[in-house]
Design a protein around this motif. Structure first.
Motif, mmCIF file in Angstrom:
data_model
loop_
_atom_site.group_PDB
_atom_site.id
_atom_site.type_symbol
_atom_site.label_atom_id
_atom_site.label_comp_id
_atom_site.label_asym_id
_atom_site.label_seq_id
_atom_site.Cartn_x
_atom_site.Cartn_y
_atom_site.Cartn_z
ATOM 1 N N SER A 1 -78.281 58.743 -55.211
ATOM 2 C CA SER A 1 -79.320 59.878 -54.561
ATOM 3 C C SER A 1 -79.032 60.154 -53.076
ATOM 4 O O SER A 1 -79.892 60.836 -52.439
ATOM 5 N N GLY A 2 -77.922 59.860 -52.724
ATOM 6 C CA GLY A 2 -77.318 60.102 -51.474
ATOM 7 C C GLY A 2 -76.752 61.637 -51.578
ATOM 8 O O GLY A 2 -76.998 62.367 -52.281
ATOM 9 N N LYS A 3 -76.328 61.873 -50.005
ATOM 10 C CA LYS A 3 -75.923 63.069 -49.961
ATOM 11 C C LYS A 3 -74.408 63.284 -49.323
ATOM 12 O O LYS A 3 -74.189 62.184 -48.369
ATOM 13 N N ILE A 4 -73.755 64.209 -49.761
ATOM 14 C CA ILE A 4 -72.469 64.293 -49.313
ATOM 15 C C ILE A 4 -72.328 65.667 -48.615
ATOM 16 O O ILE A 4 -72.578 66.764 -49.250
ATOM 17 N N LEU A 5 -71.887 65.915 -47.437
ATOM 18 C CA LEU A 5 -71.802 67.046 -46.695
ATOM 19 C C LEU A 5 -70.415 67.562 -46.247
ATOM 20 O O LEU A 5 -69.810 66.466 -45.526
ATOM 21 N N PHE A 6 -69.902 68.360 -46.868
ATOM 22 C CA PHE A 6 -68.489 68.746 -46.466
ATOM 23 C C PHE A 6 -68.598 69.655 -45.204
ATOM 24 O O PHE A 6 -68.932 70.870 -45.510
ATOM 25 N N PHE A 7 -68.372 69.236 -43.988
ATOM 26 C CA PHE A 7 -68.106 70.314 -42.999
ATOM 27 C C PHE A 7 -67.049 71.001 -42.600
ATOM 28 O O PHE A 7 -67.078 71.747 -42.087
ATOM 29 N N ALA A 8 -66.011 70.472 -43.119
ATOM 30 C CA ALA A 8 -64.468 71.004 -42.810
ATOM 31 C C ALA A 8 -63.987 71.434 -43.955
ATOM 32 O O ALA A 8 -64.111 70.859 -45.257
ATOM 33 N N ALA B 1 -75.817 72.375 -40.588
ATOM 34 C CA ALA B 1 -75.087 71.877 -41.572
ATOM 35 C C ALA B 1 -75.883 70.490 -41.851
ATOM 36 O O ALA B 1 -76.404 70.256 -42.982
ATOM 37 N N ILE B 2 -76.154 69.671 -40.921
ATOM 38 C CA ILE B 2 -77.003 68.535 -41.158
ATOM 39 C C ILE B 2 -78.477 68.670 -41.729
ATOM 40 O O ILE B 2 -78.839 67.941 -42.268
ATOM 41 N N ARG B 3 -79.183 69.962 -41.043
ATOM 42 C CA ARG B 3 -80.502 70.233 -41.655
ATOM 43 C C ARG B 3 -80.312 70.523 -42.977
ATOM 44 O O ARG B 3 -81.231 70.170 -44.098
ATOM 45 N N ALA B 4 -79.292 71.340 -43.451
ATOM 46 C CA ALA B 4 -79.180 71.755 -44.611
ATOM 47 C C ALA B 4 -78.997 70.467 -45.586
ATOM 48 O O ALA B 4 -79.156 70.752 -46.990
ATOM 49 N N ALA B 5 -78.165 69.593 -45.095
ATOM 50 C CA ALA B 5 -77.959 68.294 -46.019
ATOM 51 C C ALA B 5 -79.095 67.618 -46.057
ATOM 52 O O ALA B 5 -79.155 66.624 -47.082
ATOM 53 N N GLY B 6 -80.205 67.766 -45.295
ATOM 54 C CA GLY B 6 -81.296 66.947 -45.312
ATOM 55 C C GLY B 6 -81.225 65.576 -44.815
ATOM 56 O O GLY B 6 -82.062 64.857 -45.564
ATOM 57 N N LEU B 7 -80.623 65.545 -43.791
ATOM 58 C CA LEU B 7 -80.836 64.216 -43.127
ATOM 59 C C LEU B 7 -82.296 63.595 -42.534
ATOM 60 O O LEU B 7 -82.977 64.659 -41.971
ATOM 61 N N TRP C 1 -75.030 60.569 -63.323
ATOM 62 C CA TRP C 1 -76.032 59.818 -63.274
ATOM 63 C C TRP C 1 -76.521 59.271 -61.741
ATOM 64 O O TRP C 1 -77.451 58.869 -61.721
ATOM 65 N N SER C 2 -75.617 59.390 -60.857
ATOM 66 C CA SER C 2 -75.686 58.740 -59.666
ATOM 67 C C SER C 2 -76.821 59.737 -58.831
ATOM 68 O O SER C 2 -77.512 59.271 -57.976
ATOM 69 N N GLY C 3 -77.093 61.012 -59.244
ATOM 70 C CA GLY C 3 -77.890 61.873 -58.189
ATOM 71 C C GLY C 3 -77.487 62.272 -57.072
ATOM 72 O O GLY C 3 -78.058 62.779 -56.297
ATOM 73 N N VAL C 4 -76.178 61.811 -56.375
ATOM 74 C CA VAL C 4 -75.580 62.486 -55.641
ATOM 75 C C VAL C 4 -75.711 63.822 -55.098
ATOM 76 O O VAL C 4 -75.440 64.732 -56.230
ATOM 77 N N ARG C 5 -76.080 64.443 -54.058
ATOM 78 C CA ARG C 5 -75.970 65.883 -53.682
ATOM 79 C C ARG C 5 -75.062 66.380 -52.832
ATOM 80 O O ARG C 5 -74.815 65.638 -51.811
ATOM 81 N N ILE C 6 -74.315 67.250 -53.234
ATOM 82 C CA ILE C 6 -73.165 67.882 -52.449
ATOM 83 C C ILE C 6 -73.441 69.021 -51.735
ATOM 84 O O ILE C 6 -74.031 70.055 -52.594
ATOM 85 N N VAL C 7 -73.273 69.024 -50.530
ATOM 86 C CA VAL C 7 -73.524 70.364 -49.547
ATOM 87 C C VAL C 7 -72.504 70.696 -48.812
ATOM 88 O O VAL C 7 -71.763 69.861 -48.574
ATOM 89 N N SER C 8 -72.134 71.823 -48.782
ATOM 90 C CA SER C 8 -71.306 72.538 -47.858
ATOM 91 C C SER C 8 -71.826 73.395 -46.772
ATOM 92 O O SER C 8 -72.854 73.828 -46.924
ATOM 93 N N SER C 9 -71.220 73.698 -45.653
ATOM 94 C CA SER C 9 -72.019 74.473 -44.677
ATOM 95 C C SER C 9 -70.767 75.198 -43.707
ATOM 96 O O SER C 9 -69.831 74.436 -43.523
ATOM 97 N N TYR C 10 -71.143 76.586 -43.368
ATOM 98 C CA TYR C 10 -70.271 77.244 -42.597
ATOM 99 C C TYR C 10 -71.054 78.059 -41.567
ATOM 100 O O TYR C 10 -72.034 78.603 -41.999
ATOM 101 N N ALA C 11 -70.358 77.995 -40.527
ATOM 102 C CA ALA C 11 -70.940 79.023 -39.262
ATOM 103 C C ALA C 11 -72.489 78.418 -38.914
ATOM 104 O O ALA C 11 -72.901 77.627 -39.222
ATOM 105 N N ALA C 12 -72.874 79.329 -38.232
ATOM 106 C CA ALA C 12 -74.266 79.127 -37.541
ATOM 107 C C ALA C 12 -75.125 80.504 -37.504
ATOM 108 O O ALA C 12 -74.342 81.639 -37.186
#
Length: 339
Positions: A252-259, A152-158, A276-287
């Motif tokens: 330009s930040g990221k939001i990761l929805f993990f749950a 999840a964290i890699r997908a969100a681009g930390l 306008w903010s450019g915030v990226r939204i990412v969700s992730s499930y499983a491995a």
């Protein structure tokens, strides 16, 4: 053998089951440790499928092997995951393994809250790993949840140096905290309504902790050079936390929805503001298999302290006490069932 049959969170019945016999390509594992996951407590998801045997964070010993199995021997210490991809569909071939239709169709027989589980050939091939000698069964059982976190964290681009706010300081939140710090993130802010978990967050390296009732955005800005967080990780399904994530992310930040949240939840927000903010939204499930290998390596090296998250242990016969505590946590994090 004994297995815990789930009906509801308050109704788990320990019953006798026939011990599975491994067929061709299968492996029978004697379960030594099986963690209770937050997803095990989602009654809206579990009850319609009940009765069933839950438990997917497992580690144990190979008790029997079926014909054709060459990678494992009786007595091998292993960790196993219930979800595996096919590695042949368009999702797998493009690296999107957790979107593979096979992921949600694979599983154990019966489930990890039992004395033995039989692992099907695809899982034996792609979801069973040897435990390193210095990794205990309990530590090994964190391979699956930590694998979900790393993916999840890699997908969100930390990135190294990113500031992070994590909403929810349970097991998932603390795994996210440790992995983010391992990648060089910081400062990391964490929230929770439980004082015990906030203290644990500080122990595991959070720079600042606070209650959801606090003015979180102002607090973050005051302690992050005037900026909001580069990444917000939501490790709770609470509606208020999900909504607050949008006010905590930097442009330009990221939001990761993990749950996940409850099935009736619908999210609305001022679209143009976030466009306008450019915030990226990412969700992730499983491995995926590679995520599990990475997670086990982190545990082996001590880069992520998983053993320190275990607060309670219950026998299989006492599993109801474990579920009751997990549903109403009091000074608890990871609860381990030791069949």
């Amino acid at each position: 053998m004994l297995a815990a049959v789930y009906h509801t969170n308050s109704d788990l019945r320990v019953e006798e089951f026939p011990r599975p016999e491994p067929g061709e390509g299968e492996v029978l594992i004697r379960v030594r440790a099986s963690g209770i996951c937050g997803s095990d407590l989602m009654e809206w998801y579990r009850v319609p499928k009940a009765p069933l045997v839950l438990g997917h964070e497992i580690a144990g010993e190979v008790a029997e092997i079926g014909s054709g199995v060459s990678r494992f021997r009786v007595g091998d210490r292993v960790v196993a995951t219930h979800h595996v991809p096919c590695k042949e569909c368009r999702y797998c071939l493009s690296g999107r393994h957790t979107n593979c239709p096979m992921i949600r169709k694979s599983g154990f027989n019966p489930g990890g809250f039992s004395e033995f589980v039989c692992v099907a050939p695809p899982n034996v091939e792609r979801g069973v790993l040897h435990l390193p000698d210095n990794v205990s069964f309990e530590e090994g059982s964190f391979t699956e949840p930590l694998g979900c976190v790393t993916r999840a964290i890699r997908a969100a681009g930390l990135c190294s140096g990113d500031s992070v706010t994590i909403l929810g300081s349970g097991t998932a939140g603390l795994l996210c905290l440790q992995y983010a710090l391992h990648l060089g993130a910081g400062p990391v802010f964490m929230t929770d309504s439980d004082e015990f978990r906030l203290c644990k967050a500080m122990e595991f390296g959070a720079a600042y902790v606070f209650s959801p009732e606090d003015d979180i955005s102002s607090f973050v800005m005051e302690n992050n050079s005037g900026y909001l967080s580069d990444m917000v990780i939501v490790c709770t399904g609470a509606r208020a936390a999900i909504k607050s994530a949008f006010s905590l992310a930097s442009p330009s930040g990221k939001i990761l929805f993990f749950a996940p949240s409850d099935p009736g939840f619908r999210l609305d927000f001022p679209f143009n503001d976030y466009w306008w903010s450019g915030v990226r939204i990412v969700s992730s499930y499983a491995a995926a298999p590679g995520d599990l290998e990475d997670a086990l390596s982190l545990i082996e090296k001590g880069a992520v302290d998983v053993g320190g998250m275990i607060t309670h242990r219950f026998s299989l016969r006492d599993i109801q006490r474990g579920f009751t505590l997990a549903e109403n946590p009091e000074k608890s994090l990871k609860i381990m069932i030791t069949p």
